[in-house]
Design a protein around this motif. Structure first.
Motif, PDB file in Angstrom:
ATOM      1  N   MET A  30       0.854  -1.194   0.000  1.00  0.00           N
ATOM      2  CA  MET A  30       0.000   0.000   0.000  1.00  0.00           C
ATOM      3  C   MET A  30       0.881   1.233   0.000  1.00  0.00           C
ATOM      4  O   MET A  30       1.727   1.409   0.866  1.00  0.00           O
ATOM      5  CB  MET A  30      -0.901   0.000   1.250  1.00  0.00           C
ATOM      6  N   GLU A  31       0.699   2.109  -0.973  1.00  0.00           N
ATOM      7  CA  GLU A  31       1.476   3.346  -1.050  1.00  0.00           C
ATOM      8  C   GLU A  31       0.525   4.514  -1.217  1.00  0.00           C
ATOM      9  O   GLU A  31      -0.396   4.482  -2.028  1.00  0.00           O
ATOM     10  CB  GLU A  31       2.459   3.299  -2.217  1.00  0.00           C
ATOM     11  N   VAL A  32       0.724   5.553  -0.420  1.00  0.00           N
ATOM     12  CA  VAL A  32      -0.111   6.744  -0.499  1.00  0.00           C
ATOM     13  C   VAL A  32       0.776   7.966  -0.488  1.00  0.00           C
ATOM     14  O   VAL A  32       1.910   7.945  -0.034  1.00  0.00           O
ATOM     15  CB  VAL A  32      -1.114   6.817   0.683  1.00  0.00           C
ATOM     16  N   GLY A  33       0.219   9.077  -0.988  1.00  0.00           N
ATOM     17  CA  GLY A  33       0.897  10.354  -0.880  1.00  0.00           C
ATOM     18  C   GLY A  33       1.959  10.568  -1.934  1.00  0.00           C
ATOM     19  O   GLY A  33       2.264   9.726  -2.760  1.00  0.00           O
ATOM     20  N   GLY A  34       2.553  11.739  -1.885  1.00  0.00           N
ATOM     21  CA  GLY A  34       3.610  12.106  -2.808  1.00  0.00           C
ATOM     22  C   GLY A  34       4.326  13.327  -2.288  1.00  0.00           C
ATOM     23  O   GLY A  34       3.747  14.184  -1.654  1.00  0.00           O
ATOM     24  N   GLY A  35       5.635  13.419  -2.533  1.00  0.00           N
ATOM     25  CA  GLY A  35       6.410  14.540  -2.038  1.00  0.00           C
ATOM     26  C   GLY A  35       6.874  14.304  -0.619  1.00  0.00           C
ATOM     27  O   GLY A  35       6.546  13.323   0.024  1.00  0.00           O
ATOM     28  N   GLY A  36       7.650  15.263  -0.070  1.00  0.00           N
ATOM     29  CA  GLY A  36       8.156  15.104   1.280  1.00  0.00           C
ATOM     30  C   GLY A  36       9.127  13.936   1.358  1.00  0.00           C
ATOM     31  O   GLY A  36       9.713  13.496   0.366  1.00  0.00           O
ATOM     32  N   LYS A  37       9.317  13.424   2.572  1.00  0.00           N
ATOM     33  CA  LYS A  37      10.147  12.245   2.763  1.00  0.00           C
ATOM     34  C   LYS A  37       9.339  11.000   2.413  1.00  0.00           C
ATOM     35  O   LYS A  37       8.111  11.006   2.412  1.00  0.00           O
ATOM     36  CB  LYS A  37      10.636  12.155   4.204  1.00  0.00           C
ATOM     37  N   HIS A  38      10.061   9.932   2.129  1.00  0.00           N
ATOM     38  CA  HIS A  38       9.421   8.664   1.793  1.00  0.00           C
ATOM     39  C   HIS A  38       9.581   7.721   2.984  1.00  0.00           C
ATOM     40  O   HIS A  38      10.672   7.237   3.265  1.00  0.00           O
ATOM     41  CB  HIS A  38      10.036   8.055   0.537  1.00  0.00           C
ATOM     42  N   PHE A  39       8.475   7.471   3.689  1.00  0.00           N
ATOM     43  CA  PHE A  39       8.463   6.567   4.839  1.00  0.00           C
ATOM     44  C   PHE A  39       8.035   5.186   4.375  1.00  0.00           C
ATOM     45  O   PHE A  39       7.027   5.026   3.670  1.00  0.00           O
ATOM     46  CB  PHE A  39       7.499   7.063   5.920  1.00  0.00           C
ATOM     47  N   VAL A  40       8.770   4.171   4.798  1.00  0.00           N
ATOM     48  CA  VAL A  40       8.415   2.778   4.541  1.00  0.00           C
ATOM     49  C   VAL A  40       8.110   2.143   5.891  1.00  0.00           C
ATOM     50  O   VAL A  40       8.988   2.044   6.759  1.00  0.00           O
ATOM     51  CB  VAL A  40       9.550   2.027   3.825  1.00  0.00           C
ATOM     52  N   LEU A  41       6.858   1.734   6.091  1.00  0.00           N
ATOM     53  CA  LEU A  41       6.382   1.221   7.373  1.00  0.00           C
ATOM     54  C   LEU A  41       6.339  -0.298   7.339  1.00  0.00           C
ATOM     55  O   LEU A  41       5.746  -0.898   6.437  1.00  0.00           O
ATOM     56  CB  LEU A  41       4.996   1.790   7.683  1.00  0.00           C
ATOM     57  N   VAL A  42       6.947  -0.917   8.341  1.00  0.00           N
ATOM     58  CA  VAL A  42       7.038  -2.376   8.415  1.00  0.00           C
ATOM     59  C   VAL A  42       6.400  -2.839   9.720  1.00  0.00           C
ATOM     60  O   VAL A  42       6.773  -2.380  10.802  1.00  0.00           O
ATOM     61  CB  VAL A  42       8.509  -2.847   8.336  1.00  0.00           C
ATOM     62  N   HIS A  43       5.452  -3.735   9.618  1.00  0.00           N
ATOM     63  CA  HIS A  43       4.688  -4.206  10.771  1.00  0.00           C
ATOM     64  C   HIS A  43       5.463  -5.233  11.585  1.00  0.00           C
ATOM     65  O   HIS A  43       6.531  -5.717  11.186  1.00  0.00           O
ATOM     66  CB  HIS A  43       3.377  -4.830  10.282  1.00  0.00           C
ATOM     67  N   GLY A  44       4.893  -5.600  12.717  1.00  0.00           N
ATOM     68  CA  GLY A  44       5.473  -6.609  13.590  1.00  0.00           C
ATOM     69  C   GLY A  44       4.890  -7.984  13.346  1.00  0.00           C
ATOM     70  O   GLY A  44       4.117  -8.218  12.412  1.00  0.00           O
ATOM     71  N   LEU A  45       5.244  -8.915  14.218  1.00  0.00           N
ATOM     72  CA  LEU A  45       4.823 -10.302  14.085  1.00  0.00           C
ATOM     73  C   LEU A  45       3.301 -10.414  14.150  1.00  0.00           C
ATOM     74  O   LEU A  45       2.655  -9.761  14.973  1.00  0.00           O
ATOM     75  CB  LEU A  45       5.465 -11.141  15.192  1.00  0.00           C
ATOM     76  N   CYS A  46       2.743 -11.223  13.264  1.00  0.00           N
ATOM     77  CA  CYS A  46       1.305 -11.541  13.206  1.00  0.00           C
ATOM     78  C   CYS A  46       0.449 -10.396  12.677  1.00  0.00           C
ATOM     79  O   CYS A  46      -0.759 -10.568  12.522  1.00  0.00           O
ATOM     80  CB  CYS A  46       0.766 -11.970  14.575  1.00  0.00           C
ATOM     81  N   HIS A  47       1.033  -9.232  12.415  1.00  0.00           N
ATOM     82  CA  HIS A  47       0.266  -8.082  11.948  1.00  0.00           C
ATOM     83  C   HIS A  47       0.498  -7.857  10.455  1.00  0.00           C
ATOM     84  O   HIS A  47       1.060  -8.693   9.759  1.00  0.00           O
ATOM     85  CB  HIS A  47       0.642  -6.832  12.752  1.00  0.00           C
ATOM     86  N   GLY A  48       0.032  -6.718   9.950  1.00  0.00           N
ATOM     87  CA  GLY A  48       0.181  -6.392   8.541  1.00  0.00           C
ATOM     88  C   GLY A  48       0.184  -4.892   8.351  1.00  0.00           C
ATOM     89  O   GLY A  48       0.159  -4.110   9.321  1.00  0.00           O
ATOM     90  N   ALA A  49       0.163  -4.455   7.097  1.00  0.00           N
ATOM     91  CA  ALA A  49       0.176  -3.028   6.792  1.00  0.00           C
ATOM     92  C   ALA A  49      -1.006  -2.308   7.407  1.00  0.00           C
ATOM     93  O   ALA A  49      -0.939  -1.105   7.684  1.00  0.00           O
ATOM     94  CB  ALA A  49       0.190  -2.824   5.276  1.00  0.00           C
ATOM     95  N   TRP A  50      -2.104  -3.033   7.661  1.00  0.00           N
ATOM     96  CA  TRP A  50      -3.308  -2.423   8.218  1.00  0.00           C
ATOM     97  C   TRP A  50      -3.058  -1.748   9.562  1.00  0.00           C
ATOM     98  O   TRP A  50      -3.747  -0.781   9.905  1.00  0.00           O
ATOM     99  CB  TRP A  50      -4.401  -3.483   8.368  1.00  0.00           C
ATOM    100  N   CYS A  51      -2.103  -2.216  10.355  1.00  0.00           N
ATOM    101  CA  CYS A  51      -1.910  -1.661  11.695  1.00  0.00           C
ATOM    102  C   CYS A  51      -1.358  -0.236  11.659  1.00  0.00           C
ATOM    103  O   CYS A  51      -1.388   0.463  12.678  1.00  0.00           O
ATOM    104  CB  CYS A  51      -0.996  -2.556  12.525  1.00  0.00           C
ATOM    105  N   TRP A  52      -0.873   0.210  10.488  1.00  0.00           N
ATOM    106  CA  TRP A  52      -0.325   1.562  10.346  1.00  0.00           C
ATOM    107  C   TRP A  52      -1.361   2.552   9.827  1.00  0.00           C
ATOM    108  O   TRP A  52      -0.997   3.671   9.438  1.00  0.00           O
ATOM    109  CB  TRP A  52       0.857   1.555   9.387  1.00  0.00           C
ATOM    110  N   TYR A  53      -2.640   2.205   9.800  1.00  0.00           N
ATOM    111  CA  TYR A  53      -3.604   3.033   9.068  1.00  0.00           C
ATOM    112  C   TYR A  53      -3.718   4.439   9.632  1.00  0.00           C
ATOM    113  O   TYR A  53      -3.958   5.386   8.881  1.00  0.00           O
ATOM    114  CB  TYR A  53      -4.971   2.323   9.027  1.00  0.00           C
ATOM    115  N   LYS A  54      -3.533   4.624  10.919  1.00  0.00           N
ATOM    116  CA  LYS A  54      -3.598   5.974  11.499  1.00  0.00           C
ATOM    117  C   LYS A  54      -2.347   6.776  11.152  1.00  0.00           C
ATOM    118  O   LYS A  54      -2.429   7.934  10.722  1.00  0.00           O
ATOM    119  CB  LYS A  54      -3.761   5.895  13.009  1.00  0.00           C
ATOM    120  N   VAL A  55      -1.189   6.174  11.363  1.00  0.00           N
ATOM    121  CA  VAL A  55       0.080   6.870  11.120  1.00  0.00           C
ATOM    122  C   VAL A  55       0.250   7.170   9.635  1.00  0.00           C
ATOM    123  O   VAL A  55       0.671   8.265   9.249  1.00  0.00           O
ATOM    124  CB  VAL A  55       1.253   6.030  11.654  1.00  0.00           C
TER     125      VAL A  55
END
Length: 616
Positions: free
Chosen positions: A1-26
């Motif tokens: 899942m990739e959103v946005g454009g410009g600024g810095k490029h953040f790559v978010l990596v989840h923990g054990l048993c989780h997925g990209a969904w856990c970052w939905y607020k951040v």
């Protein structure tokens, strides 16, 4: 899942048993501040289609992150953010591509060090927690290849290690104890078994992480001070093992920092981004160490973070304002549901206990002797391309009111397909496949293939049935939904049919043109004998048709979790006029909730559907 454009490029990596969904607020807040955000699903995690037993090594598990970093342009310096077990995947990417990483942020994450093998952090964590019983109701289960799960499979090489299955009590008391209730509900719906890869050669290689590569990347560790899983003592032990690591602290944060303290975490990430932009990392690091972070929250926003953090704080305040309005809407919806509950469910409340069921089928009993009036049992069914997760807010409200709630995943939808382990109990069998029946060796081979295809089949490999080919197409992959017919668990003989029927979808399709669906995509299978068409909702359609008035974080969550689905418009059951009868369907009380501002199914069309069923 990739959103946005410009600024810095953040790559978010989840923990054990989780997925990209856990970052939905951040992810939503960072994108609102103008940054690019890529939230990844590692292999066999989140919405990734791989099965757990198909991921043979830790490098295969981390492959989505390694590929994403490798594909980044040379001038695109990434900020990697890892949570919990995801810190080990970060370390592997930092060692491989140090020139592409501007900074690595470890959020209550495993932080390995140069000169020791990466598994030392996990081993230390297990040593500290196992003796104290902190894992509570978590389970350790063997990972078996779906090709052979019978007796002797382990000796034959069927065993592929062990997986951790997070228990609901552990998540409630040790992982999400400071997080909003709806985030705990969402996690219970979406967590999948996870492999720690303790015996993987990469985890045992003490020469893997080098000072020239991994050691040269700037590292920041975010301490979650209220973490009951990886305690503050454990987190600081890892920091001491890696000299030169900057430390940020977030008070009141549980292990799920991105849920319990999303605002504070976004401020930390904003400050890190501004440091990378100004290029004065080590000067700020020295000042932050000498000042011992005595500045207040307002001082940091005004002086230490730059304009990026100010935008982050503003966007998060707007999100909080929307949350207040949303609570009022949820309360109105709850009152409507309670008002419309039919009296025919009263018999469910006569039992002495109270059941609360999760989408995984887990059932707990609660004493209702002091709860006052009997409560109801709500069964929630999702729409196309969605699954049980879309009910996480309403499920939380109903459960908090004392009701029983079952949020279902339809066939080949949601976590039932993505968990990565074989079913706990065998499915229904036809008479030829039941224990004690005689079958030829060729039938046994067919059964072995049939036991695999519901979980890992392809369009070119279909099972050999006991009698004749199924009249419906076989499922393509975990990303494709199967037909709603019950088949024998050892072969493909149909033993039950559980279709539903409606004319509403057909009528709606006639009234809307192809442009209505915007960037939605239709895919057809390559199997001409059993053609299958699937629909995948596009991000533009989600934003403008389905979620245009929803909180932005829910749109982010939907973009991460929607999956291709079949509408079954050409199915024979949908074409029959005698499926719904007046003496069965017609006698059930029906309530139609009209969404006045729905940009997909208009309010006028919703009312027209209600008019087709007098008495609704």
């Amino acid at each position: 899942m990739e959103v946005g454009g410009g600024g810095k490029h953040f790559v978010l990596v989840h923990g054990l048993c989780h997925g990209a969904w856990c970052w939905y607020k951040v992810a939503t807040a960072l994108e609102s501040a103008g940054h690019r955000v890529t939230a990844l699903d590692l292999a066999a995690a989140g919405a990734h289609p791989a099965r757990l037993h198909e991921v043979r090594s830790f490098e295969d598990y981390s492959r989505p992150l390694l590929d994403a970093v490798a594909a980044a342009p040379d001038g695109d310096r990434l900020v990697l953010v890892g949570h919990s077990h995801g810190g080990l995947s970060l370390a592997l990417a930092m060692e491989r591509f140090p020139h592409k990483v501007a900074a690595a942020v470890f959020v209550a994450a495993a932080l390995p060090c140069v000169g020791k093998h990466m598994g030392v952090t996990t081993e230390e964590f297990m040593r500290r927690t196992a003796s104290k019983g902190l894992l509570m109701d978590c389970q350790v289960v063997p990972i078996n290849d779906g090709a052979d799960t019978g007796p002797g499979s382990e000796a034959a090489g069927g065993k592929k290690g062990v997986a951790i299955v997070m228990g609901p009590r552990f998540m409630e008391e040790k992982y999400y104890q400071e997080s909003p209730a709806e985030d705990l509900t969402l996690a219970k719906m979406l967590v999948r078994p996870g492999n720690q890869f303790l015996d993987d050669p990469v985890m045992k290689d003490e020469a893997l992480l080098t000072a020239a590569n991994y050691g040269s990347v700037k590292k920041v560790f975010v301490v979650a001070k209220a973490d009951e899983s990886s305690t503050e003592e454990m987190q600081r032990w890892m920091v001491e093992m890696s000299p030169g690591t900057e430390v940020e602290e977030i008070a009141g944060a549980d292990h799920a920092v991105m849920n319990s303290k999303a605002t504070e975490l976004c401020e930390v990430l904003g400050r890190i981004a501004s440091r990378c932009d100004r290029g004065d990392w080590w000067l700020i690091f020295f000042k932050s160490r000498t000042n011992q972070r005595t500045t207040t929250h307002a001082d940091r926003t005004a002086t230490g973070a730059g304009g990026s953090v100010s935008v982050l704080v503003l966007s998060l305040r707007r999100i909080n304002e929307r949350k207040k309005r949303r609570r009022r809407h949820h309360q109105l919806l709850l009152e409507l549901l309670l008002f419309s509950s039919p009296s025919c469910v009263d018999f469910l409340d006569r039992s002495p206990g109270h059941q609360t069921m999760s989408s995984s089928g887990t059932t707990t009993m609660e004493d209702q002797s002091d709860r006052g009036p009997p409560q109801h049992h709500f069964v929630q069914v999702h729409g196309v391309c969605h699954s049980a997760w879309c009910w996480y807010r309403v499920t939380t409200l109903l459960t908090s009111a004392g009701h029983r709630v079952t949020a279902l995943d339809m066939a080949r939808r949601g976590r039932g397909v993505l968990r990565g382990l074989q079913p706990a109990a065998p499915g229904r069998r036809c008479p030829r496949c039941r224990p004690g029946s005689k079958r030829s060796s060729s039938d046994t081979a067919s059964a072995a293939r049939a036991s695999r295809w519901p979980w890992r089949g392809t369009m070119t490999e279909s099972p050999s049935p006991c009698s004749s080919p199924p009249p419906c197409p076989p499922p393509a992959s975990p990303w494709r939904s199967s037909w709603k017919r019950t088949h024998c668990s050892s072969c493909s003989t149909i033993i039950a049919t559980t279709y539903t029927t409606t004319v509403c979808i057909c009528q709606f399709s006639k009234e809307t043109g192809p442009d209505f669906y915007m960037d939605c995509t239709y895919s057809a299978s390559s199997n001409h004998e059993y053609p299958v068409e699937t629909l995948l909702l596009g991000p533009e359609y989600l934003a403008k048709r389905l979620y245009q008035l929803s909180p932005p974080e829910d749109l982010t969550l939907a973009k991460a979790m929607v999956r291709p689905s079949r509408a079954f418009q050409d199915d024979g059951m949908l074409k029959r006029n005698n499926v719904l009868t007046a003496d069965r369907y017609g006698v059930v009380r029906r309530v139609c909730v009209v969404a006045e501002d729905d940009a997909s199914w208009s309010a006028e069309f919703q009312r027209r559907m209600a008019s087709w069923s007098p008495g609704t």
